[in-house]
Scaffold this motif. Structure first.
Motif, PDB file in Angstrom:
ATOM      1  N   CYS A  91      13.836  33.829  41.634  1.00  0.00           N
ATOM      2  CA  CYS A  91      13.129  34.525  40.541  1.00  0.00           C
ATOM      3  C   CYS A  91      12.840  35.927  41.055  1.00  0.00           C
ATOM      4  O   CYS A  91      11.755  36.189  41.555  1.00  0.00           O
ATOM      5  N   SER A  92      13.804  36.822  40.939  1.00  0.00           N
ATOM      6  CA  SER A  92      13.798  37.955  41.867  1.00  0.00           C
ATOM      7  C   SER A  92      13.240  39.288  41.383  1.00  0.00           C
ATOM      8  O   SER A  92      12.852  40.115  42.195  1.00  0.00           O
ATOM      9  N   ALA A  93      13.231  39.563  40.071  1.00  0.00           N
ATOM     10  CA  ALA A  93      12.821  40.897  39.622  1.00  0.00           C
ATOM     11  C   ALA A  93      11.308  41.099  39.787  1.00  0.00           C
ATOM     12  O   ALA A  93      10.556  40.126  39.646  1.00  0.00           O
ATOM     13  N   PRO A  94      10.837  42.304  40.101  1.00  0.00           N
ATOM     14  CA  PRO A  94      11.591  43.559  40.232  1.00  0.00           C
ATOM     15  C   PRO A  94      12.344  43.760  41.545  1.00  0.00           C
ATOM     16  O   PRO A  94      12.981  44.788  41.738  1.00  0.00           O
ATOM     17  N   GLY A  95      12.278  42.772  42.451  1.00  0.00           N
ATOM     18  CA  GLY A  95      13.181  42.815  43.601  1.00  0.00           C
ATOM     19  C   GLY A  95      12.587  43.302  44.911  1.00  0.00           C
ATOM     20  O   GLY A  95      13.320  43.506  45.880  1.00  0.00           O
ATOM     21  N   ASN A  96      11.265  43.437  44.953  1.00  0.00           N
ATOM     22  CA  ASN A  96      10.672  43.898  46.218  1.00  0.00           C
ATOM     23  C   ASN A  96      10.976  42.950  47.373  1.00  0.00           C
ATOM     24  O   ASN A  96      11.298  43.375  48.481  1.00  0.00           O
ATOM     25  N   LYS A  97      10.874  41.668  47.077  1.00  0.00           N
ATOM     26  CA  LYS A  97      11.118  40.694  48.148  1.00  0.00           C
ATOM     27  C   LYS A  97      12.621  40.544  48.398  1.00  0.00           C
ATOM     28  O   LYS A  97      13.039  40.267  49.516  1.00  0.00           O
ATOM     29  N   GLU A 115      17.710  36.245  38.118  1.00  0.00           N
ATOM     30  CA  GLU A 115      16.607  36.697  37.262  1.00  0.00           C
ATOM     31  C   GLU A 115      16.943  36.394  35.816  1.00  0.00           C
ATOM     32  O   GLU A 115      18.026  36.693  35.331  1.00  0.00           O
ATOM     33  N   LEU A 116      15.974  35.800  35.130  1.00  0.00           N
ATOM     34  CA  LEU A 116      16.174  35.357  33.756  1.00  0.00           C
ATOM     35  C   LEU A 116      16.043  36.478  32.734  1.00  0.00           C
ATOM     36  O   LEU A 116      16.802  36.551  31.762  1.00  0.00           O
ATOM     37  N   ARG A 120      14.041  42.903  33.013  1.00  0.00           N
ATOM     38  CA  ARG A 120      13.661  42.879  34.423  1.00  0.00           C
ATOM     39  C   ARG A 120      14.885  42.927  35.339  1.00  0.00           C
ATOM     40  O   ARG A 120      14.788  43.378  36.481  1.00  0.00           O
ATOM     41  N   ASP A 142      19.090  31.686  34.117  1.00  0.00           N
ATOM     42  CA  ASP A 142      18.006  30.765  34.443  1.00  0.00           C
ATOM     43  C   ASP A 142      18.328  30.062  35.765  1.00  0.00           C
ATOM     44  O   ASP A 142      19.383  29.421  35.891  1.00  0.00           O
ATOM     45  N   PHE A 143      17.411  30.167  36.706  1.00  0.00           N
ATOM     46  CA  PHE A 143      17.617  29.502  37.994  1.00  0.00           C
ATOM     47  C   PHE A 143      17.844  28.003  37.800  1.00  0.00           C
ATOM     48  O   PHE A 143      18.631  27.383  38.524  1.00  0.00           O
ATOM     49  N   ASP A 162       9.654  32.674  44.128  1.00  0.00           N
ATOM     50  CA  ASP A 162       8.420  33.390  43.776  1.00  0.00           C
ATOM     51  C   ASP A 162       8.341  33.405  42.243  1.00  0.00           C
ATOM     52  O   ASP A 162       8.537  34.431  41.607  1.00  0.00           O
ATOM     53  N   SER A 164       7.258  32.883  38.118  1.00  0.00           N
ATOM     54  CA  SER A 164       6.196  33.390  37.255  1.00  0.00           C
ATOM     55  C   SER A 164       4.934  32.571  37.509  1.00  0.00           C
ATOM     56  O   SER A 164       4.996  31.348  37.663  1.00  0.00           O
TER      57      SER A 164
HETATM   58  N1  SAM Z   1       9.873  38.178  43.688  1.00  0.00           N
HETATM   59  C1  SAM Z   1       9.641  39.321  42.795  1.00  0.00           C
HETATM   60  C2  SAM Z   1       9.280  40.528  43.613  1.00  0.00           C
HETATM   61  O1  SAM Z   1       8.683  40.355  44.686  1.00  0.00           O
HETATM   62  O2  SAM Z   1       9.590  41.654  43.239  1.00  0.00           O
HETATM   63  C3  SAM Z   1       8.625  38.994  41.742  1.00  0.00           C
HETATM   64  C4  SAM Z   1       9.000  37.785  40.908  1.00  0.00           C
HETATM   65  S1  SAM Z   1       7.988  37.496  39.491  1.00  0.00           S
HETATM   66  C5  SAM Z   1       6.570  36.766  40.170  1.00  0.00           C
HETATM   67  C6  SAM Z   1       8.794  36.149  38.721  1.00  0.00           C
HETATM   68  C7  SAM Z   1      10.103  36.487  38.055  1.00  0.00           C
HETATM   69  O3  SAM Z   1      10.775  35.279  37.711  1.00  0.00           O
HETATM   70  C8  SAM Z   1       9.977  37.266  36.758  1.00  0.00           C
HETATM   71  O4  SAM Z   1      10.735  38.435  36.833  1.00  0.00           O
HETATM   72  C9  SAM Z   1      10.539  36.311  35.695  1.00  0.00           C
HETATM   73  O5  SAM Z   1      11.229  36.976  34.651  1.00  0.00           O
HETATM   74  C10 SAM Z   1      11.481  35.473  36.513  1.00  0.00           C
HETATM   75  N2  SAM Z   1      11.789  34.133  35.974  1.00  0.00           N
HETATM   76  C11 SAM Z   1      10.984  33.328  35.241  1.00  0.00           C
HETATM   77  N3  SAM Z   1      11.588  32.171  34.967  1.00  0.00           N
HETATM   78  C12 SAM Z   1      12.814  32.220  35.536  1.00  0.00           C
HETATM   79  C13 SAM Z   1      13.914  31.306  35.598  1.00  0.00           C
HETATM   80  N4  SAM Z   1      13.856  30.127  35.015  1.00  0.00           N
HETATM   81  N5  SAM Z   1      15.018  31.697  36.275  1.00  0.00           N
HETATM   82  C14 SAM Z   1      15.077  32.901  36.870  1.00  0.00           C
HETATM   83  N6  SAM Z   1      14.070  33.806  36.834  1.00  0.00           N
HETATM   84  C15 SAM Z   1      12.947  33.469  36.183  1.00  0.00           C
END
Ligand code: SAM
Length: 298
Positions: A91-97, A115-116, A120, A142-143, A162, A164
């Protein structure tokens, strides 16, 4: 107390993007105008005085350093992927990690960043571009639809998850509670609980999915929530499944004092940061397979 406005006297942190600049050069350059020192726990993290504003600093705008808090920077460091590995950021956006992973892997190996959300994904791609990383493959979707048995994931050795969350550990969300319209009436409490239950069900589902990838040896689960239901309860609920795959809880940053809430045996493995004392409320759990020989923690 949880909803207290955080003191503005907390230090600022920047993470050096070692794909572009080494830590000592960043220390030297930032040190020209600021008091700056290395963090004693997270590699590549620098600490600056509370009032420092680096938004427009050239090192920030050119991607040599990222403004990233300590707790957030602990997540990829806890996963500790080795150069050459294949790693999935679920769940990668905005991608800092994601770009932190790339730096830790010294640009070697491969990172799949899932990223879903379409908007983002755009931010994720911008972060990746700014970081200069060239080994990150963006997967828009979707992951939960990533089939663990698909050959394209057969070499994935580590997963950063990481998902939502309520965001209750971060200042902006906590400040929401101070607004009069959000005064804790019964109806809003119910909605709040319903929302947390839904988030927790989702988090549990994605964590179980992450643990099911066949070659995965390390999984980090993190949130920026302070709620037990999104943190310890999620981890506790997947432990039997995790054990059936050969996973156990390991201890990220054993020298860090603040551990999980004591709600099940093994809570000391979990890591928490406090929204007030540490600036942000994060939660980190690390699952490792017993045969993970690259890492020493037992
Ligand atoms: N790891 C990111 C960072 O450090 O920049 C922050 C991630 S944020 C907490 C969670 C992300 O998961 C959101 O961008 C959201 O759109 C995405 N997300 C939610 N459900 C998802 C899914 N089923 N598959 C992939 N991404 C998903």
């Amino acid at each position: 107390d949880l909803y207290r406005i955080p003191e503005i006297s907390k230090p600022r942190y920047v993470r050096v993007n070692t794909l572009k600049m080494d830590v000592d050069s960043a220390l030297l350059e930032l040190g020209q105008q600021n008091m700056v020192k290395k963090d004693n726990m997270v590699p590549d993290l620098l600490i600056l005085p509370p009032s420092t504003d680096l938004h427009n600093h050239p090192l920030v705008t050119n991607g040599s350093v990222f403004m990233q808090g300590k707790a957030s920077s602990m997540v990829a460091a806890a996963l500790d992927p080795k150069p050459g590995w294949e790693v999935l950021d679920a769940c990668s956006a905005p991608g800092n990690k994601t770009v932190h992973l790339a730096a830790l892997m010294r640009g070697k190996g491969k990172i799949i960043a899932c990223e879903l959300n379409k908007e983002r994904v755009i931010r994720l791609k911008e972060t990746i571009k700014l970081s200069g990383a060239s080994n990150i493959e963006v997967l828009h979707g979707d992951f939960l639809n990533c089939n663990p048995n698909d050959p394209s994931f057969s070499k994935v050795r580590a997963i950063l998850l990481d998902p939502s969350c309520s965001g209750s550990g971060t200042a902006s969300v906590r400040l929401d509670h101070l607004l009069p319209s959000n005064a804790a009436g019964h109806a809003s409490d119910v909605t709040h609980t319903e929302r947390l239950n839904k988030l927790a069900a989702f988090q549990r589902k994605v964590l179980m999915h992450a643990l099911s990838f066949p070659a995965v040896e390390r999984v980090v689960y993190s949130t920026c929530s302070i709620h037990q239901i999104e943190n310890e309860d999620v981890v506790k609920s997947v432990l039997p499944l995790a054990a059936s795959y050969g996973f156990q809880l390991a201890t990220p940053f054993p020298q860090w004092q603040r551990r999980g809430l004591p709600v099940f045996e093994g809570f000391q493995h979990l890591l928490r940061t406090d929204p007030v004392e540490d600036g942000e409320g994060f939660f980190i759990a690390l699952f490792t397979k017993r045969d993970d020989k690259n890492h020493s923690e037992k």
